[in-house]
Design an enzyme around this catalytic site. Structure first.
Site, PDB file in Angstrom:
ATOM      1  N   LYS A   1      14.499  14.759  16.556  1.00  0.00           N
ATOM      2  CA  LYS A   1      13.916  14.407  17.631  1.00  0.00           C
ATOM      3  C   LYS A   1      14.205  12.988  18.329  1.00  0.00           C
ATOM      4  O   LYS A   1      15.060  13.158  20.082  1.00  0.00           O
ATOM      5  CB  LYS A   1      12.602  14.353  18.744  1.00  0.00           C
ATOM      6  CG  LYS A   1      11.545  14.929  18.311  1.00  0.00           C
ATOM      7  CD  LYS A   1       9.834  14.674  18.278  1.00  0.00           C
ATOM      8  CE  LYS A   1       9.281  13.305  17.760  1.00  0.00           C
ATOM      9  NZ  LYS A   1       9.357  13.672  16.173  1.00  0.00           N
TER      10      LYS A   1
ATOM     11  N   ARG B   1       1.778  12.821   7.126  1.00  0.00           N
ATOM     12  CA  ARG B   1       2.504  13.028   8.736  1.00  0.00           C
ATOM     13  C   ARG B   1       2.216  14.492   8.775  1.00  0.00           C
ATOM     14  O   ARG B   1       1.767  14.990  10.305  1.00  0.00           O
ATOM     15  CB  ARG B   1       3.593  12.708   8.584  1.00  0.00           C
ATOM     16  CG  ARG B   1       3.218  10.939   8.781  1.00  0.00           C
ATOM     17  CD  ARG B   1       4.733  10.394   8.020  1.00  0.00           C
ATOM     18  NE  ARG B   1       5.685  10.208   9.144  1.00  0.00           N
ATOM     19  CZ  ARG B   1       7.229  10.480   9.052  1.00  0.00           C
ATOM     20  NH1 ARG B   1       7.075   9.616   7.525  1.00  0.00           N
ATOM     21  NH2 ARG B   1       8.341  10.615   9.263  1.00  0.00           N
TER      22      ARG B   1
ATOM     23  N   ARG C   1      11.878   3.214   5.724  1.00  0.00           N
ATOM     24  CA  ARG C   1      10.602   3.697   6.133  1.00  0.00           C
ATOM     25  C   ARG C   1       9.223   3.281   4.854  1.00  0.00           C
ATOM     26  O   ARG C   1       9.514   3.953   4.135  1.00  0.00           O
ATOM     27  CB  ARG C   1      10.332   4.280   7.476  1.00  0.00           C
ATOM     28  CG  ARG C   1      11.070   3.825   8.638  1.00  0.00           C
ATOM     29  CD  ARG C   1      11.198   5.459   9.515  1.00  0.00           C
ATOM     30  NE  ARG C   1       9.539   5.755   9.466  1.00  0.00           N
ATOM     31  CZ  ARG C   1       9.774   6.522  10.460  1.00  0.00           C
ATOM     32  NH1 ARG C   1      10.585   7.334  11.598  1.00  0.00           N
ATOM     33  NH2 ARG C   1       8.394   7.727  10.785  1.00  0.00           N
TER      34      ARG C   1
ATOM     35  N   ARG D   1       0.409  12.358  20.976  1.00  0.00           N
ATOM     36  CA  ARG D   1       0.845  13.050  19.618  1.00  0.00           C
ATOM     37  C   ARG D   1      -0.558  13.479  19.475  1.00  0.00           C
ATOM     38  O   ARG D   1      -0.779  14.411  18.556  1.00  0.00           O
ATOM     39  CB  ARG D   1       0.834  12.274  18.364  1.00  0.00           C
ATOM     40  CG  ARG D   1       2.054  12.069  17.590  1.00  0.00           C
ATOM     41  CD  ARG D   1       2.144  10.764  16.657  1.00  0.00           C
ATOM     42  NE  ARG D   1       2.593  11.199  15.550  1.00  0.00           N
ATOM     43  CZ  ARG D   1       3.936  10.443  15.759  1.00  0.00           C
ATOM     44  NH1 ARG D   1       4.473   9.923  16.739  1.00  0.00           N
ATOM     45  NH2 ARG D   1       4.887  10.632  14.707  1.00  0.00           N
TER      46      ARG D   1
ATOM     47  N   ARG E   1      16.744  10.966   4.541  1.00  0.00           N
ATOM     48  CA  ARG E   1      16.446  10.300   6.260  1.00  0.00           C
ATOM     49  C   ARG E   1      16.777   8.900   5.153  1.00  0.00           C
ATOM     50  O   ARG E   1      17.436   7.726   5.589  1.00  0.00           O
ATOM     51  CB  ARG E   1      16.084  10.360   7.049  1.00  0.00           C
ATOM     52  CG  ARG E   1      15.300   9.190   7.662  1.00  0.00           C
ATOM     53  CD  ARG E   1      15.699   9.003   9.561  1.00  0.00           C
ATOM     54  NE  ARG E   1      13.506   9.246   9.039  1.00  0.00           N
ATOM     55  CZ  ARG E   1      12.340   9.813   9.881  1.00  0.00           C
ATOM     56  NH1 ARG E   1      13.256  10.858  11.032  1.00  0.00           N
ATOM     57  NH2 ARG E   1      11.527   9.874   9.435  1.00  0.00           N
TER      58      ARG E   1
HETATM   59  N1  LIG Z   1       1.337   8.197  19.800  1.00  0.00           N
HETATM   60  C1  LIG Z   1       1.282   8.531  18.362  1.00  0.00           C
HETATM   61  N2  LIG Z   1      -0.158   7.872  18.048  1.00  0.00           N
HETATM   62  C2  LIG Z   1      -0.647   7.251  17.145  1.00  0.00           C
HETATM   63  N3  LIG Z   1       0.553   6.606  15.695  1.00  0.00           N
HETATM   64  C3  LIG Z   1       1.388   6.886  16.464  1.00  0.00           C
HETATM   65  C4  LIG Z   1       1.826   7.381  17.708  1.00  0.00           C
HETATM   66  N4  LIG Z   1       3.407   7.120  17.500  1.00  0.00           N
HETATM   67  C5  LIG Z   1       3.541   6.829  16.490  1.00  0.00           C
HETATM   68  N5  LIG Z   1       2.863   7.051  15.961  1.00  0.00           N
HETATM   69  C6  LIG Z   1       2.360   5.622  14.427  1.00  0.00           C
HETATM   70  O1  LIG Z   1       3.621   5.428  13.618  1.00  0.00           O
HETATM   71  C7  LIG Z   1       3.670   6.281  12.822  1.00  0.00           C
HETATM   72  C8  LIG Z   1       5.809   6.574  13.056  1.00  0.00           C
HETATM   73  O2  LIG Z   1       6.136   7.452  13.982  1.00  0.00           O
HETATM   74  P1  LIG Z   1       7.910   7.922  14.570  1.00  0.00           P
HETATM   75  O3  LIG Z   1       8.076   7.244  14.298  1.00  0.00           O
HETATM   76  O4  LIG Z   1       7.528   8.477  15.698  1.00  0.00           O
HETATM   77  O5  LIG Z   1       7.566   9.208  12.798  1.00  0.00           O
HETATM   78  P2  LIG Z   1       8.009  10.533  12.968  1.00  0.00           P
HETATM   79  O6  LIG Z   1       9.517  10.247  12.390  1.00  0.00           O
HETATM   80  O7  LIG Z   1       6.872  11.630  12.128  1.00  0.00           O
HETATM   81  O8  LIG Z   1       7.817  11.092  14.183  1.00  0.00           O
HETATM   82  C9  LIG Z   1       3.171   7.741  12.574  1.00  0.00           C
HETATM   83  O9  LIG Z   1       2.297   8.351  11.773  1.00  0.00           O
HETATM   84  C10 LIG Z   1       1.773   6.451  13.774  1.00  0.00           C
HETATM   85  O10 LIG Z   1       1.581   6.420  12.238  1.00  0.00           O
END
Ligand SMILES: Nc1ncnc2c1ncn2[C@@H]1O[C@H](COP(=O)(O)OP(=O)(O)O)[C@@H](O)[C@H]1O
Length: 193
Positions: free
Chosen positions: A13, A147, A136, A88, A127
């Site tokens: 994404k 996740r 991260r 989400r 990554r």
């Molecule tokens: N829309 C959301 N609702 C709830 N938690 C979120 C949301 N976006 C991000 N987070 C939190 O931030 C973390 C990392 O998000 P993101 O960078 O989008 O991860 P990924 O690489 O897993 O897609 C998630 O695992 C969650 O804890």
């Protein structure tokens, strides 16, 4: 143009959003990036979100909803935006619907990147290796497992929500990066009048 990119962690994404930003002159709104900035700056939201994120769980819907509400009003969103990592949950999709209705905005398309789960662990490990010191907190095997579980249980239904609304387009995220970009562009053309 206003669109949502859906897909599990490691689906690509972020990479594709960056390309859409360049091509269409719109902004990328990543709730993950916004929350990581809040954690870094030790804001009240950040302090609340830090441990939740490190475990790979979801920050409460209302908290994320407020962050997005503030952000989509900013001047740089006038030409449009890509939501990456939000909504989400179906509850977040409902929050977004109300928010956009209040502001008189419409959503053009929701693009889901579909990938084999077996490929995701490898992509995320890569990554983590390549980002070195900037690793991260949630790119550990346990947090990643969590996740993916959260994705299956809470985020996969968001695809059905947008399919029912007639807004969903799926793209094969296992193709190479350029091919994925092309298919996303085709999906946009098909949806944006
Ligand atoms: N829309 C959301 N609702 C709830 N938690 C979120 C949301 N976006 C991000 N987070 C939190 O931030 C973390 C990392 O998000 P993101 O960078 O989008 O991860 P990924 O690489 O897993 O897609 C998630 O695992 C969650 O804890």
């Amino acid at each position: 143009m206003r669109l949502i990119l859906l897909g599990p962690p490691g689906a690509g994404k972020g990479t594709q959003a960056a390309r859409l930003v360049e091509r269409h002159g719109i902004v990328q709104l990543s709730t993950g990036d916004m929350l990581r900035a809040a954690v870094r700056d030790k804001t009240p939201v950040g302090l609340r979100a830090q441990d939740i994120m490190a475990r790979g769980e979801l920050v409460p819907d209302a908290v994320v909803g407020e962050i997005v509400a503030d952000r989509i009003e900013a001047a740089d969103c006038a030409r449009g935006f890509i939501l990456d990592g939000f909504p989400r949950t179906v509850a977040q999709a409902e929050i977004l619907k109300d928010l956009m209705a209040q502001k008189g905005l419409t959503l053009d398309v929701v693009i889901e990147l579909v990938v084999d789960e077996s490929a995701l662990l490898g992509r995320i490990e890569k990554r983590a290796r390549e980002s070195g010191a900037a690793v991260r907190a949630d790119d550990t095997p346990e947090a990643l497992k969590k996740r993916l579980e959260v994705y299956r249980a809470q985020t996969a239904p968001v695809s059905d929500y947008y399919r029912a609304a007639g807004l969903l387009q799926t793209v094969d995220g296992m193709l190479n990066v350029d091919e994925v970009t092309e298919r996303i562009e085709a999906a946009i053309k098909a949806s944006v009048a």
